[in-house]
Design an enzyme around this catalytic site. Structure first.
Site, short mmCIF file in Angstrom:
data_model
loop_
_atom_site.label_atom_id
_atom_site.label_comp_id
_atom_site.label_asym_id
_atom_site.label_seq_id
_atom_site.Cartn_x
_atom_site.Cartn_y
_atom_site.Cartn_z
CG ASN A 1 -1.76 -1.26 1.31
OD1 ASN A 1 -1.51 -2.10 2.16
ND2 ASN A 1 -2.71 -1.45 0.41
CB ILE B 1 0.37 6.21 2.52
CG1 ILE B 1 1.82 6.48 2.93
CG2 ILE B 1 -0.25 5.12 3.38
CD1 ILE B 1 1.95 7.27 4.23
CB CYS B 2 -3.18 3.12 -0.91
SG CYS B 2 -4.87 2.86 -1.42
CG LEU B 3 -4.51 4.86 5.86
CD1 LEU B 3 -4.65 3.38 6.19
CD2 LEU B 3 -3.49 5.49 6.81
#
Length: 200
Positions: A78, A85-87
């Site tokens: 991620n 950041i993929c969040l």
């Protein structure tokens, strides 16, 4: 004005009661730019690593989420090579889950949790995600290698620098002591010279 007051409170909270393994501070005394460190969790491929992050606060914070990126390279499904950041908590609704009641402390804690428990269903790095899903042993090996190279080697280097600094301090101290001894010796007149002065 609101952002400045909010960040003053948040930084005080982070300073007095930081989450375990997390630290954060202003970069160059700027209120809209922060630096943070997350210590890799025990039992994860990132264990013993110290990961640096950069946090940019938009003008409308806390009504908009902060922009956070990893400065230290990390091998993770991620997090891409640029540190993005993929969040969910870093995105605005409806796709994301950011709320003004969230803060930098909760964001960094969420990132720390993501490091320990990647989400392969919403990857930024497809290859790493597939590796995590179908060949976890290889993923762990690669993540540990990356941690050793980028997040631990720096720590060792800093420790060595510390040792070098200590050696330099000791050398300077010894040099000063030697100089002091020499100066003292010059100030003390030989006994013969003192005796001659007395006779005169």
């Amino acid at each position: 004005m609101q952002r400045a007051a909010r960040m003053k409170r948040e930084l005080k909270m982070l300073s007095e009661n930081p989450p375990f393994g997390i630290s954060c501070w202003p970069k160059e005394d700027k209120i809209d730019l922060l630096e943070a460190q997350i210590v890799g969790g025990e039992g994860t491929p990132y264990e013993k690593g110290i990961f640096k992050l950069e946090i940019q606060l938009p003008e409308r914070y806390p009504f908009e989420p902060p922009k956070v990126r990893f400065v230290t390279q990390i091998y993770h499904p991620n997090i891409d090579n640029g540190g993005r950041i993929c969040l969910d908590t870093l995105k605005m609704p409806p796709k994301g889950a950011w709320k003004p009641c969230l803060n930098i402390s909760t964001v960094l804690t969420s990132i720390q949790l993501l490091m320990a428990e990647p989400n392969p269903e919403d990857p930024l790095m497809t290859d790493i995600s597939n590796e995590y899903k179908y060949n976890k042993t290889v993923f762990i090996h690669h993540a540990q290698q990356s941690t050793q190279k980028y997040a631990i080697q720096t720590n060792v280097k800093n420790e060595n620098c510390g040792l070098e600094d200590e050696e330099n301090k000791n050398k300077k101290r010894k040099k000063l002591e030697d100089k002091t001894t020499t100066d003292d010796a010059k100030r003390v007149k030989p006994m013969e010279e003192v005796t001659n002065i007395t006779r005169s």
